[in-house]
Design an enzyme around this catalytic site. Structure first.
Site, PDB file in Angstrom:
ATOM      1  N   ARG A  99      25.206 -25.448 -10.025  1.00  0.00           N
ATOM      2  CA  ARG A  99      26.220 -24.391 -10.045  1.00  0.00           C
ATOM      3  C   ARG A  99      26.716 -24.143 -11.464  1.00  0.00           C
ATOM      4  O   ARG A  99      27.136 -23.028 -11.785  1.00  0.00           O
ATOM      5  CB  ARG A  99      27.425 -24.805  -9.185  1.00  0.00           C
ATOM      6  CG  ARG A  99      27.111 -24.938  -7.738  1.00  0.00           C
ATOM      7  CD  ARG A  99      28.349 -25.202  -6.964  1.00  0.00           C
ATOM      8  NE  ARG A  99      29.327 -24.145  -7.220  1.00  0.00           N
ATOM      9  CZ  ARG A  99      30.472 -24.036  -6.586  1.00  0.00           C
ATOM     10  NH1 ARG A  99      30.801 -24.915  -5.675  1.00  0.00           N
ATOM     11  NH2 ARG A  99      31.310 -23.063  -6.872  1.00  0.00           N
TER      12      ARG A  99
ATOM     13  N   ARG B 115      43.071 -25.565  -3.060  1.00  0.00           N
ATOM     14  CA  ARG B 115      42.822 -24.440  -3.941  1.00  0.00           C
ATOM     15  C   ARG B 115      43.174 -23.067  -3.356  1.00  0.00           C
ATOM     16  O   ARG B 115      42.302 -22.204  -3.199  1.00  0.00           O
ATOM     17  CB  ARG B 115      41.370 -24.472  -4.429  1.00  0.00           C
ATOM     18  CG  ARG B 115      41.011 -25.832  -5.021  1.00  0.00           C
ATOM     19  CD  ARG B 115      39.654 -25.854  -5.624  1.00  0.00           C
ATOM     20  NE  ARG B 115      39.577 -25.105  -6.867  1.00  0.00           N
ATOM     21  CZ  ARG B 115      38.448 -24.847  -7.490  1.00  0.00           C
ATOM     22  NH1 ARG B 115      37.314 -25.252  -6.987  1.00  0.00           N
ATOM     23  NH2 ARG B 115      38.448 -24.168  -8.613  1.00  0.00           N
TER      24      ARG B 115
ATOM     25  N   ARG C 183      34.453 -20.233  -4.944  1.00  0.00           N
ATOM     26  CA  ARG C 183      35.859 -19.841  -4.880  1.00  0.00           C
ATOM     27  C   ARG C 183      36.235 -18.836  -5.953  1.00  0.00           C
ATOM     28  O   ARG C 183      37.102 -18.000  -5.754  1.00  0.00           O
ATOM     29  CB  ARG C 183      36.731 -21.070  -5.047  1.00  0.00           C
ATOM     30  CG  ARG C 183      36.483 -22.132  -3.998  1.00  0.00           C
ATOM     31  CD  ARG C 183      37.460 -23.220  -4.230  1.00  0.00           C
ATOM     32  NE  ARG C 183      38.705 -22.604  -4.630  1.00  0.00           N
ATOM     33  CZ  ARG C 183      39.567 -22.064  -3.796  1.00  0.00           C
ATOM     34  NH1 ARG C 183      39.374 -22.139  -2.527  1.00  0.00           N
ATOM     35  NH2 ARG C 183      40.651 -21.472  -4.250  1.00  0.00           N
TER      36      ARG C 183
ATOM     37  N   ILE D  39      45.730 -32.112 -11.697  1.00  0.00           N
ATOM     38  CA  ILE D  39      45.464 -30.706 -11.382  1.00  0.00           C
ATOM     39  C   ILE D  39      45.031 -30.539  -9.925  1.00  0.00           C
ATOM     40  O   ILE D  39      45.513 -29.660  -9.227  1.00  0.00           O
ATOM     41  CB  ILE D  39      44.380 -30.120 -12.332  1.00  0.00           C
ATOM     42  CG1 ILE D  39      44.758 -30.369 -13.799  1.00  0.00           C
ATOM     43  CG2 ILE D  39      44.170 -28.626 -12.063  1.00  0.00           C
ATOM     44  CD1 ILE D  39      46.001 -29.671 -14.288  1.00  0.00           C
TER      45      ILE D  39
ATOM     46  N   CYS E 178      37.897 -26.775  -0.880  1.00  0.00           N
ATOM     47  CA  CYS E 178      36.603 -27.298  -1.315  1.00  0.00           C
ATOM     48  C   CYS E 178      36.749 -28.797  -1.538  1.00  0.00           C
ATOM     49  O   CYS E 178      37.809 -29.367  -1.288  1.00  0.00           O
ATOM     50  CB  CYS E 178      36.089 -26.583  -2.547  1.00  0.00           C
ATOM     51  SG  CYS E 178      36.960 -26.982  -4.034  1.00  0.00           S
TER      52      CYS E 178
ATOM     53  N   ASP F 162      38.033 -30.971 -15.585  1.00  0.00           N
ATOM     54  CA  ASP F 162      36.582 -30.829 -15.421  1.00  0.00           C
ATOM     55  C   ASP F 162      35.796 -31.891 -16.190  1.00  0.00           C
ATOM     56  O   ASP F 162      34.564 -31.930 -16.106  1.00  0.00           O
ATOM     57  CB  ASP F 162      36.126 -29.427 -15.856  1.00  0.00           C
ATOM     58  CG  ASP F 162      36.594 -28.355 -14.881  1.00  0.00           C
ATOM     59  OD1 ASP F 162      37.001 -28.702 -13.758  1.00  0.00           O
ATOM     60  OD2 ASP F 162      36.550 -27.165 -15.255  1.00  0.00           O
TER      61      ASP F 162
ATOM     62  N   LYS G 188      30.132 -21.333 -18.298  1.00  0.00           N
ATOM     63  CA  LYS G 188      30.160 -20.789 -16.931  1.00  0.00           C
ATOM     64  C   LYS G 188      31.535 -20.182 -16.614  1.00  0.00           C
ATOM     65  O   LYS G 188      31.629 -19.090 -16.066  1.00  0.00           O
ATOM     66  CB  LYS G 188      29.856 -21.911 -15.932  1.00  0.00           C
ATOM     67  CG  LYS G 188      30.143 -21.497 -14.497  1.00  0.00           C
ATOM     68  CD  LYS G 188      30.144 -22.640 -13.509  1.00  0.00           C
ATOM     69  CE  LYS G 188      31.311 -23.577 -13.498  1.00  0.00           C
ATOM     70  NZ  LYS G 188      32.337 -23.419 -12.474  1.00  0.00           N
ATOM     71  N   ASN G 189      32.604 -20.901 -16.963  1.00  0.00           N
ATOM     72  CA  ASN G 189      33.934 -20.443 -16.561  1.00  0.00           C
ATOM     73  C   ASN G 189      34.460 -19.296 -17.421  1.00  0.00           C
ATOM     74  O   ASN G 189      35.540 -18.770 -17.177  1.00  0.00           O
ATOM     75  CB  ASN G 189      34.922 -21.611 -16.529  1.00  0.00           C
ATOM     76  CG  ASN G 189      34.637 -22.527 -15.338  1.00  0.00           C
ATOM     77  OD1 ASN G 189      33.840 -22.179 -14.458  1.00  0.00           O
ATOM     78  ND2 ASN G 189      35.275 -23.686 -15.314  1.00  0.00           N
TER      79      ASN G 189
HETATM   80  N1  EPU Z   1      46.862 -23.163  -7.408  1.00  0.00           N
HETATM   81  C1  EPU Z   1      47.743 -22.761  -6.435  1.00  0.00           C
HETATM   82  N2  EPU Z   1      47.786 -21.428  -6.113  1.00  0.00           N
HETATM   83  C2  EPU Z   1      47.013 -20.491  -6.717  1.00  0.00           C
HETATM   84  C3  EPU Z   1      46.112 -20.924  -7.718  1.00  0.00           C
HETATM   85  C4  EPU Z   1      46.071 -22.264  -8.037  1.00  0.00           C
HETATM   86  O1  EPU Z   1      48.462 -23.564  -5.864  1.00  0.00           O
HETATM   87  O2  EPU Z   1      47.099 -19.300  -6.374  1.00  0.00           O
HETATM   88  C5  EPU Z   1      46.785 -24.600  -7.758  1.00  0.00           C
HETATM   89  C6  EPU Z   1      45.390 -25.174  -7.480  1.00  0.00           C
HETATM   90  O3  EPU Z   1      45.251 -25.575  -6.137  1.00  0.00           O
HETATM   91  C7  EPU Z   1      45.320 -26.321  -8.461  1.00  0.00           C
HETATM   92  C8  EPU Z   1      46.108 -25.799  -9.665  1.00  0.00           C
HETATM   93  O4  EPU Z   1      46.911 -24.733  -9.164  1.00  0.00           O
HETATM   94  O5  EPU Z   1      45.937 -27.452  -7.931  1.00  0.00           O
HETATM   95  C9  EPU Z   1      45.282 -25.286 -10.820  1.00  0.00           C
HETATM   96  O6  EPU Z   1      44.236 -24.479 -10.339  1.00  0.00           O
HETATM   97  P1  EPU Z   1      43.621 -23.250 -11.147  1.00  0.00           P
HETATM   98  O7  EPU Z   1      43.981 -21.995 -10.431  1.00  0.00           O
HETATM   99  O8  EPU Z   1      43.967 -23.350 -12.584  1.00  0.00           O
HETATM  100  O9  EPU Z   1      42.066 -23.518 -10.947  1.00  0.00           O
HETATM  101  P2  EPU Z   1      40.975 -22.404 -10.802  1.00  0.00           P
HETATM  102  O10 EPU Z   1      41.365 -21.233 -11.625  1.00  0.00           O
HETATM  103  O11 EPU Z   1      40.653 -22.196  -9.368  1.00  0.00           O
HETATM  104  C10 EPU Z   1      39.532 -23.095 -12.867  1.00  0.00           C
HETATM  105  C11 EPU Z   1      38.124 -23.520 -13.100  1.00  0.00           C
HETATM  106  C12 EPU Z   1      37.906 -24.913 -12.518  1.00  0.00           C
HETATM  107  C13 EPU Z   1      38.873 -25.866 -13.225  1.00  0.00           C
HETATM  108  C14 EPU Z   1      40.316 -25.365 -13.046  1.00  0.00           C
HETATM  109  C15 EPU Z   1      41.332 -26.190 -13.788  1.00  0.00           C
HETATM  110  C16 EPU Z   1      36.951 -21.417 -13.131  1.00  0.00           C
HETATM  111  C17 EPU Z   1      35.994 -20.494 -12.478  1.00  0.00           C
HETATM  112  N3  EPU Z   1      37.221 -22.550 -12.492  1.00  0.00           N
HETATM  113  O12 EPU Z   1      39.720 -23.107 -11.446  1.00  0.00           O
HETATM  114  O13 EPU Z   1      36.576 -25.291 -12.820  1.00  0.00           O
HETATM  115  O14 EPU Z   1      38.758 -27.149 -12.706  1.00  0.00           O
HETATM  116  O15 EPU Z   1      40.421 -24.003 -13.506  1.00  0.00           O
HETATM  117  O16 EPU Z   1      41.055 -26.220 -15.142  1.00  0.00           O
HETATM  118  O17 EPU Z   1      37.423 -21.150 -14.217  1.00  0.00           O
HETATM  119  C18 EPU Z   1      34.545 -26.458 -12.514  1.00  0.00           C
HETATM  120  O18 EPU Z   1      34.035 -25.722 -13.390  1.00  0.00           O
HETATM  121  O19 EPU Z   1      33.971 -27.481 -12.062  1.00  0.00           O
HETATM  122  C19 EPU Z   1      35.856 -26.106 -11.975  1.00  0.00           C
HETATM  123  C20 EPU Z   1      36.307 -26.587 -10.810  1.00  0.00           C
END
Ligand code: EPU
Length: 414
Positions: free
Chosen positions: A394, A117, A88, A324, A112, A302, A18-19
C-alpha cells in the site's frame, strides 16, 4: 521471506511520499484543467486514489512516476464504498468535490487495524464552511448548492487529512477561511504548494494557523511531490538494525529531524554527506531510547513500529508511547514471537533489550507493522516468513527490490 543477518551496504533511493501523493491527486478535482504530477509512487493506495478520480469522471494518465489528471468533466461527485473500504484516505475527495460541484457523496470509512479513525472533524469543518451534511446508508452526503463560504475553523484535535480536506474546500470558498490547530506535516505544505501553483491564495501552511482567501477558479499546474519521509526513516532503521553502512538518497532530512535525533541518541552513526542524502552506519552498540509519538514535528506514529523493532536490539529498557492511534501495537506480539521482550501497558510498550531475534513465521496487520517485521527479519538469525505482507504494497514501492539491491536476502514467495 527474509534470511537475516546480512549487514546492508550501498545505496537505496527514496520514492515520492505516498501521503503527499494522495491529497495532491485529490486536489486535481478542483480544476477543469490538466494537472501534471511527478514522483508519484506506483503503490497500491495511489492506484486506489486514481480509481476514485476516474470514478468521478476524471481522465488519469500514468506514465511511470508521472501522473496527469484531467478533471474537465465531473460526472459523479461520489466516492463509493468498494473503494473507500480499501483505503480510508478516500475521504480526501470530500472537500474538493463539494467545493467544485456543490455536493458530494462519500462512503464513511470503517475502522482499521490501528484504530477507529472517524472523519467527524472533516465533516464539522465543511459544515463551518456552509455545507449541509447528513449521514445515511453508510454515506456522508454534503451539499452547498450556492457554494462554500469562508469561516474560522478550529480543529479540536490535530488531523492531517482533515486539514488537507478542509484546505482543498477553502480554496474555492467565497471569502477568508482561517484553519486553527492545523496539522503541520510536510505533506500539508506540499499540498498547499500545489494549490498555490493552481492559483490558490494560502498563507501559513506548515504552521498551526492557515489562512486561505478563496478564489473563484483554479487552473492547471505541474508539481513534483516531496520524498517519502517514512520510507526514508524505514531505510535508515534498516541500515542501523542490520549493522550495515547504507546511503539513503533522494530524501529530505529536514522532514525527519525527530527520528534523526532519536537515532543519534541511540548511538547510530548518521550523517548527511551531501544534500538530500543520509548515511547510516550501525556499529552494533545501541542504547535504549524512549519515544512518544506526536504530530509533526514530533516523532511520527508512522515510524513507531519500525523504531520498536530497532529498540529490541538496544541495551536497556525503552518506553514507546503511542499518542495518535489507540491500537497501533499489533506488531509487538509478532516481534515477541521472534524473541523480542515487549510488554504492552495501555498506550505504552516497554521494550527490554537487547534480545537475540530468530527468524519465525509472523503475520503483518497493517502497512507500518509490515515494515517493522521486515526490519526485524533483517536482524534475525535464520529465516523469517511474513504472512499478509501485501499490506506493505500500500505504501512502499518495491521494498524487497530496494533492500535486495543493498544486499538483503529477501524475496517474495507469493
Ligand atoms: N481523528 C478524529 N476525527 C477526525 C479525524 C481524526 O478523531 O475527523 C483522530 C484519529 O482517529 C487519530 C487522530 O485524530 O486518533 C489523528 O488522525 P489523523 O486524522 O491525523 O490521521 P489521518 O489523516 O487519517 C494521516 C496519515 C496516516 C498517519 C496519520 C498521523 C495519510 C493519508 N495518512 O492519517 O498515515 O498515521 O496521518 O500522522 O496522510 C500510514 O501512512 O501508514 C498512515 C496510517
Amino acid at each position: 521471506m527474509i534470511q537475516g543477518g546480512v549487514p546492508l551496504q550501498g545505496e537505496i533511493a527514496v520514492s515520492g511520499a505516498k501521503n503527499s501523493a494522495l491529497p495532491v491527486l485529490a486536489a486535481c478535482l478542483l480544476t477543469a484543467e490538466p494537472v501534471v504530477l511527478d514522483r508519484i509512487p506506483p503503490v497500491r493506495d495511489i492506484a486506489t486514489m486514481e480509481k476514485l478520480l476516474e470514478h468521478a469522471g476524471a481522465r488519469v494518465t500514468v506514465d511511470g512516476e508521472r501522473v496527469t489528471v484531467d478533471a474537465g468533466d465531473i460526472r459523479h461527485a461520489e466516492a463509493p464504498y468498494n473503494l473507500v473500504k480499501t483505503m480510508r484516505a478516500s475521504s480526501l475527495v470530500l472537500g474538493p468535490l463539494v467545493a467544485r460541484c456543490g455536493r458530494a457523496r462519500v462512503s464513511v470509512p470503517g475502522g482499521c487495524a490501528i484504530g477507529a479513525r472517524p472523519i467527524n472533524l472533516h465533516v464539522a469543518g465543511l459544515e463551518r464552511l456552509g455545507a449541509v451534511t447528513r449521514q445515511e446508508h453508510g454515506y456522508i452526503e454534503a451539499e452547498a448548492p450556492h457554494g462554500l463560504h469562508g469561516a474560522e475553523v478550529y480543529f479540536d484535535r490535530i488531523t492531517v487529512t482533515g486539514t488537507e480536506d478542509l484546505l482543498m474546500a477553502a480554496v474555492l470558498a467565497q471569502g477568508e477561511t482561517i484553519i486553527r490547530n492545523a496539522a503541520r506535516e510536510p505533506e500539508v505544505v506540499d499540498l498547499a504548494e500545489l494549490l498555490i501553483k493552481m492559483g490558490a491564495n494560502i498563507e501559513g501552511a506548515g504552521t498551526p494557523v492557515i489562512r486561505v482567501k478563496g478564489v473563484s477558479k483554479l487552473h492547471g499546474a505541474a508539481h513534483a511531490i516531496i520524498p517519502d519521509r517514512i520510507e526514508t526513516g524505514t531505510f535508515l532503521i534498516a541500515g542501523a538494525i542490520s549493522g550495515g553502512d547504507l546511503l539513503v538518497t533522494g530524501c529530505q532530512p529536514e522532514h525527519l529531524r525527530a527520528l534523526l535525533g532519536k537515532l543519534a541518541n541511540a548511538g547510530v552513526e548518521i550523517c548527511e554527506p551531501t544534500a538530500g542524502a543520509l548515511r547510516v552506519r550501525g556499529n552494533g552498540l545501541l542504547k535504549s531510547i524512549d519515544a512518544t509519538t506526536e504530530e509533526h514535528p514530533g516523532f511520527a506514529t508512522d515510524l513507531q513500529a519500525q523504531f520498536m523493532a530497532l529498540m529490541t536490539q538496544a541495551e536497556g529498557s525503552s518506553i514507546i508511547k503511542e499518542n495518535i492511534f489507540e491500537n497501533r501495537f499489533m506488531h509487538a506480539p509478532e516481534l515477541t514471537r521472534m524473541g523480542a521482550n515487549i510488554r504492552i501497558e495501555g498506550r505504552q510498550a516497554i521494550v527490554a533489550g537487547p534480545t537475540r531475534l530468530s527468524g519465525a513465521q509472523v503475520i503483518a496487520s497493517d502497512l507500518r507493522a509490515s515494515a517493522s517485521l521486515v526490519l526485524a527479519g533483517l536482524a534475525a538469525q535464520g529465516e523469517t516468513l511474513i504472512d499478509r505482507v501485501y499490506h506493505i504494497d500500500r505504501g512502499y514501492y518495491q521494498i524487497e527490490a530496494k533492500l535486495a539491491g543493498a544486499g538483503a536476502r529477501i524475496r517474495r514467495t507469493a
